[in-house]
Design a protein around this motif. Structure first.
Motif, PDB file in Angstrom:
ATOM      1  N   HIS B 194       0.725  -1.151   0.091  1.00 22.31           N
ATOM      2  CA  HIS B 194      -0.186   0.018   0.014  1.00 22.31           C
ATOM      3  C   HIS B 194       0.981   1.136  -0.015  1.00 22.31           C
ATOM      4  O   HIS B 194       0.321   2.168  -0.584  1.00 22.31           O
ATOM      5  N   TYR B 197       2.316   1.609  -3.614  1.00 23.31           N
ATOM      6  CA  TYR B 197       0.964   2.212  -4.554  1.00 23.31           C
ATOM      7  C   TYR B 197       1.039   3.706  -4.294  1.00 23.31           C
ATOM      8  O   TYR B 197       0.781   4.444  -5.134  1.00 23.31           O
ATOM      9  N   ALA B 198       0.898   3.887  -2.939  1.00 19.82           N
ATOM     10  CA  ALA B 198       0.645   5.474  -2.504  1.00 19.82           C
ATOM     11  C   ALA B 198       1.548   6.330  -3.134  1.00 19.82           C
ATOM     12  O   ALA B 198       1.629   7.524  -3.667  1.00 19.82           O
ATOM     13  N   LYS B 199       2.924   5.788  -3.074  1.00 13.80           N
ATOM     14  CA  LYS B 199       4.242   6.566  -3.458  1.00 13.80           C
ATOM     15  C   LYS B 199       3.922   6.936  -4.979  1.00 13.80           C
ATOM     16  O   LYS B 199       4.423   7.801  -5.630  1.00 13.80           O
ATOM     17  N   LYS B 201       1.427   6.870  -6.752  1.00 14.42           N
ATOM     18  CA  LYS B 201       0.278   7.874  -7.134  1.00 14.42           C
ATOM     19  C   LYS B 201       0.998   9.199  -6.804  1.00 14.42           C
ATOM     20  O   LYS B 201       0.402  10.047  -7.441  1.00 14.42           O
ATOM     21  N   LYS B 202       1.425   9.242  -5.897  1.00 18.71           N
ATOM     22  CA  LYS B 202       2.075  10.821  -5.386  1.00 18.71           C
ATOM     23  C   LYS B 202       3.210  11.382  -6.229  1.00 18.71           C
ATOM     24  O   LYS B 202       3.346  12.342  -6.479  1.00 18.71           O
ATOM     25  N   GLU B 203       4.116  10.501  -6.612  1.00 23.25           N
ATOM     26  CA  GLU B 203       5.199  10.599  -7.423  1.00 23.25           C
ATOM     27  C   GLU B 203       5.571   9.462  -8.398  1.00 23.25           C
ATOM     28  O   GLU B 203       6.083   8.373  -7.912  1.00 23.25           O
ATOM     29  N   TYR B 206       8.931   7.548  -8.448  1.00 24.47           N
ATOM     30  CA  TYR B 206       9.371   7.339  -7.366  1.00 24.47           C
ATOM     31  C   TYR B 206      10.764   6.472  -7.333  1.00 24.47           C
ATOM     32  O   TYR B 206      11.733   6.511  -6.812  1.00 24.47           O
ATOM     33  N   ASN B 562      -1.886   7.049 -17.547  1.00 25.92           N
ATOM     34  CA  ASN B 562      -1.316   8.513 -17.582  1.00 25.92           C
ATOM     35  C   ASN B 562      -0.283   8.070 -16.287  1.00 25.92           C
ATOM     36  O   ASN B 562      -0.512   8.056 -15.239  1.00 25.92           O
ATOM     37  N   HIS B 564       2.105  10.065 -15.133  1.00 26.40           N
ATOM     38  CA  HIS B 564       2.069  11.244 -14.322  1.00 26.40           C
ATOM     39  C   HIS B 564       1.282  10.999 -13.059  1.00 26.40           C
ATOM     40  O   HIS B 564       1.787  11.213 -11.874  1.00 26.40           O
ATOM     41  N   ARG B 565       0.202  10.941 -13.363  1.00 22.00           N
ATOM     42  CA  ARG B 565      -1.082  10.705 -12.466  1.00 22.00           C
ATOM     43  C   ARG B 565      -0.909   9.047 -11.812  1.00 22.00           C
ATOM     44  O   ARG B 565      -1.780   9.031 -10.821  1.00 22.00           O
ATOM     45  N   MET B 567      -2.237   6.656 -13.291  1.00 23.52           N
ATOM     46  CA  MET B 567      -3.697   6.163 -13.431  1.00 23.52           C
ATOM     47  C   MET B 567      -3.630   5.416 -14.535  1.00 23.52           C
ATOM     48  O   MET B 567      -2.944   5.153 -15.563  1.00 23.52           O
TER      49      MET B 567
END
Lengths: 279, 666
Positions: B194, B197-199, B201-203, B206, B562, B564-565, B567
């Motif tokens: 998790h 995945y969050a990292k 999504k944020k960058e 990463y 995408n 960058h996002r 997605m």
């Protein structure tokens, strides 16, 4: 209650919840619902709880995380500290943002605080609704509040376009409309130049324009001021990077006149040292 | 921690760095009653093998230590990977899976053809297995070969919830061998999935530690001059993409495992000189595509995704996430060999040893150069690398000036609600070819096309699901002008309006052929190293094609995203917003996948075979997972012979939440 007990309780609480009642969805029939695939389907049978000791021991390692990967949009929070820095002559600055939300809709908060000669010169907070409108661009709307320290505070309406321009320039353009119909425009751009994967030089520029003269706030119409910075950071991890740099500020036009009238200088260059981080 | 034998890795244009090669002691050994007695690090190098037709599997938390730091894995019967299940073709197996976790779990039998209720996808084929509950899977095994199983719940697969399946054929095995080993490859991170995945999504970049630096730029300029460098970089800069974005998650956080052993742990398999050894390679990774070779040995590939193929002898092959390949090697020397599986981005490797004596080891080779993406990987016309050639590509990254033109949010999708693409003769519409259009004209084009499509909507196929707000726009269906079975798609490339939204950052306008392409980073291995590399075009089924019918419909589906996002989607629509893809029971259809991203995606259809169209209709290979090259298209046939609801998705774990569809056979 000592710290350990508290920690144990904090950990145990979600676990107990998870073990006893992992789902709140009622059972649903598989057929009939055209879109059932998008929802969690619930469970037909009640769980037969295995309360044996090995199972309980096993649960000690349980993480508190959701169950299905395919059926939820994650809502995340990102806290970014762009600059948290000390400047020469007893100055300092904080620039950062927080967002919360999913892919399309987010709540954004941006803040800028500047301190000079030990006193806070400028402090503002923006609260915005942000919506993805193009692959690299978010449109943001909301309010800005300036905490004025020597005179009254003021509020602005904000319309901003935030994103990544071609050639990897991070751009934040905001149009502000004040309560009295006064207007302001701010354009910020930032670039990252990698010397290595860890040493990153980041030039940035901020320009402020105003639609009118507002002597009590020391702002004049047209281009009011430019702030340019050059910061060299070292990313210990992508999330934690101390930096050193130089910051340059210059006031123009009527703004410069107002400042000169106060007997202050219209430009200033300062060395800075600070931290860039996000989580 | 044993780091002394860590090899020196020289990567061009990449500073020497150490990635995690793990600890030597076998992981997943701690705290396991069954193996508590293991004193030697390699006492139990492979997971235990369970045979028969009745199995009790327990999913539990398990302390593991792959890197020197203790972490908690989700294990099956106390091991990571889980036990090797050996079934026999023709038998009915019963598997009692007990969940000892605090959360739901599930097991999906990857590549096994079975009734939908046994497929193990929570929310689609069953309800998942609740904590403390036992779910009994029971089905007849009607196939043989190498497969695997894994959780379809949450990110448990990344946490260790996977294992291998070997099914012995009912008839004598056409592949004779003296020894038979399962080689399960996987990736492990000390970070929670998790967090990963969050990292992302944020960058999104990463974990990419190979980003372009000023130093690169300098050497590029010295090599090619300023003008050429500017030209080469221009497209990437304008698109805001990195040509070094090969893997989302890399050796920066991953330790790569072979049968649950780290590279330092060095899994070993024994042989005697002159023996035929069958190695069943399974890629059970969450996110890692591997390139496999055994320096000093030729590998004869005898099966792909469990199905026997005409033997092909190669030096190297790529294995996508969830694919399996069986190879036979015949070492003639009394020496050790390294089984070397480097990741597609060369940020790390899994490694083991094939050896006649446990003390003997072979050299661990240096990793190959790390690839960079080219215009070809963007689905651009690569006949000319000048700016003229680039107009054929659609830069979806709009700059601010024309953003208004590109924003399709204002479209009234309701108007298109009645539209059904399935019956259209797209082939006859010359106007469908987008390749010559520049951005300015793009939005106008879309509208005119829809008008055209709407007016030409005779002979509709009414199987499309009923979500008018989506306009039935998921996938384009063709029924006329279909190419012959086995030979792939003739249909034009159609980018639907849903691909022109914030969730899609590029579209391949002239996708290449994904069949003959060994893939990014392998294309020059023949000329550079003299290695023969397997391509999909080499694969021929050992037995004739069963269903020789021509396809009656073709579905063109685009893999979109995408970066960058972070997605991911199909046709620009995430799973959450998508309607099911409807198939009629018994029909033979073609699926053409167009990869509108610069990532390689392994696409897996549950419940039915994906019959890859390699140009030979008589011996079409059957696969369960198809690698789709960036900026490329590939076609396969599906016989919809299984009623029910099936998952259809990218097998990269962190792409799955979006790049996922339900396929419903009615």
């Amino acid at each position: 209650m000592n710290k350990k007990t508290l920690l144990a309780l904090t950990l145990a609480a979600p676990l107990a919840h998870a073990a006893e009642e992992p789902h709140t969805h009622p059972p649903q029939s598989m057929q009939g619902d055209e879109h059932a695939a998008h929802q969690h389907m619930g469970h037909g049978k009640p769980a037969q709880q295995d309360a044996s000791a090995p199972a309980a021991a096993n649960l000690r390692h349980a993480p508190n995380e959701p169950d299905h990967v395919m059926d939820h949009e994650v809502l995340l929070t990102k806290v970014t500290i762009d600059q948290l820095e000390a400047r020469e002559h007893d100055g300092g600055a904080l620039e950062g943002s927080v967002w919360f939300g999913g892919d399309k809709h987010k709540a954004w908060f941006k803040t800028e605080v500047e301190q000079e000669e030990g006193e806070i010169e400028k402090a503002e907070l923006q609260a915005l609704y942000s919506r993805a409108i193009a692959p690299y661009w978010d449109l943001q709307m909301g309010v800005r509040h300036d905490f004025e320290l020597e005179s009254d505070s003021r509020n602005w309406g904000v319309l901003a376009l935030n994103g990544l321009a071609p050639y990897f320039f991070e751009v934040d353009t905001s149009l502000f409309v004040g309560e009295e119909g006064d207007t302001a425009l701010r354009v910020e751009a930032e670039y990252e130049l990698l010397f290595t994967q860890q040493w990153i030089l980041s030039p940035e520029i901020e320009m402020n324009f105003f639609g009118q003269n507002t002597p009590e706030f020391h702002t004049g119409s047209g281009l009011s001021d430019i702030e340019a910075g050059l910061r060299l950071r070292y990313e210990f991890t992508p999330q934690f990077a101390p930096y050193i740099g130089v910051n340059y500020e210059k006031k123009f036009g009527n703004t410069a006149d107002f400042v000169r009238d106060e007997g202050e200088s219209t430009s200033e260059t300062t060395w800075v040292i600070g931290l860039h981080a996000w989580f | 921690m044993n780091r002394s034998r860590e090899p020196q890795i020289a990567l061009p244009a990449l500073s020497r760095r150490r990635f995690v090669t793990g600890v030597a002691a076998g992981a997943a050994l701690l705290g396991m009653p069954a193996r508590a007695s293991s004193a030697s690090p390699r006492a139990n190098p492979t997971p235990q093998t369970l045979r028969g037709n009745q199995f009790d599997l327990h999913v539990n938390y398990q302390p593991v230590n792959f890197t020197g730091r203790e972490r908690t894995a989700v294990a099956t019967n106390g091991s990571v990977p889980g036990p090797i299940l050996r079934w026999k073709e023709g038998e009915t197996v019963t598997l009692n899976v007990t969940n000892h976790l605090a959360h739901d779990t599930s097991i999906h039998w990857h590549g096994i053809i079975l009734p939908t209720g046994m497929d193990g996808v929570p929310g689609l084929s069953f309800n998942g297995i609740r904590p403390g509950e036992t779910f009994t899977y029971q089905f007849a095994v009607n196939q043989s070969g190498t497969y695997w199983y894994h959780s379809h719940s949450d990110f448990q697969e990344q946490q260790g919830h996977y294992g291998s399946i070997v099914i012995d054929p009912a008839e004598p095995d056409p592949v004779a061998c003296d020894r038979d080993y399962v080689v399960m490859l996987s990736d492990w991170s000390d970070e929670s999935p998790h967090d990963i995945y969050a990292k992302l999504k944020k960058e999104g970049h990463y974990y990419n530690r190979r980003r372009r630096t000023a130093g690169d730029l300098w050497s590029e300029i010295r090599q090619k001059g300023v003008a050429q460098t500017w030209q080469d970089r221009k497209m990437w800069n304008e698109m805001r993409m990195s040509d070094r974005d090969i893997s989302d998650v890399t050796g920066y956080t991953y330790t790569y495992l072979m049968n649950g052993q780290t590279p330092d742990g060095n899994w070993m398999a024994q042989f005697k000189r002159g023996e035929k050894v069958r190695l069943r390679f399974i890629n059970g990774s969450a996110m890692s595509i591997f390139d496999i070779r055994i320096p000093g040995l030729k590998m004869t590939v005898v099966a792909s995704d469990g199905q026997n193929i005409e033997p092909v002898t190669v030096d190297e092959f790529r294995i996508g996430v969830a694919e399996t390949y069986d190879v036979v090697v015949e070492p003639v020397d009394d020496r050790a060999y390294t089984l070397f599986a480097q990741t597609i981005d060369r940020s790390g490797y899994a490694r083991g040893t094939l050896t006649p004596h446990p003390e003997l080891r072979a050299e661990v080779p240096a990793m190959d150069y790390a690839p960079v993406l080219t215009h070809r990987d963007m689905g651009m016309d690569h006949s000319g690398h000048n700016m003229g050639g680039m107009s054929g590509m659609d830069h979806s990254g709009h700059d601010m000036g024309n953003m208004g033109d590109m924003d399709h949010s204002g479209h009234d999708m309701g108007n298109m609600g009645g539209m059904d693409h399935s019956g259209h003769d797209m082939g006859s519409k010359g106007g469908m070819d987008h390749s010559g259009h520049d951005m300015g004209s793009m939005s106008g084009m879309d509208h005119s096309q829809h008008a055209g499509m709407q007016s030409g909507s005779a002979g509709q196929y009414s199987l499309h699901g009923g979500r008018p707000e989506l306009g039935g726009m998921q996938g384009v269906w063709f029924t006329d002008g279909l190419g012959r079975a086995g030979h792939g798609s003739n249909s034009p490339i159609v980018h639907l309006p849903s691909e022109y939204r914030y969730g899609v950052d590029m579209r391949a306008e002239m996708p290449g052929n994904g069949l003959n392409d060994p893939g990014i980073g392998l294309r020059d291995h023949d000329t550079r190293y003299g290695r023969r590399v397997l391509t999909y075009a080499d694969i021929r089924n050992l037995t004739p094609t069963l269903d020789k019918r021509e396809p009656t419909r073709e579905l063109q589906l685009h893999l979109t995203g995408n970066m960058h996002r972070y997605m991911w989607s199909m046709d620009g629509i995430k799973f959450n917003d998508a309607e099911p893809l409807m198939l009629k029971y018994g029909e033979r259809i073609r699926i053409t996948l167009v990869n509108d991203t610069m990532m390689t995606h392994p696409i897996h259809l549950h419940g039915m075979w994906s019959e890859l169209e390699t140009g030979d209709s008589e011996y079409i290979p059957r696969k369960h997972t198809i690698l789709v090259q960036p900026g490329s298209k590939i076609s396969y046939l599906v016989t919809a012979d299984a009623y029910g609801r099936w998952a259809y998705h990218c097998h990269l774990l962190y792409h799955m939440p979006g790049m996922f569809r339900e396929v419903r056979v009615v």
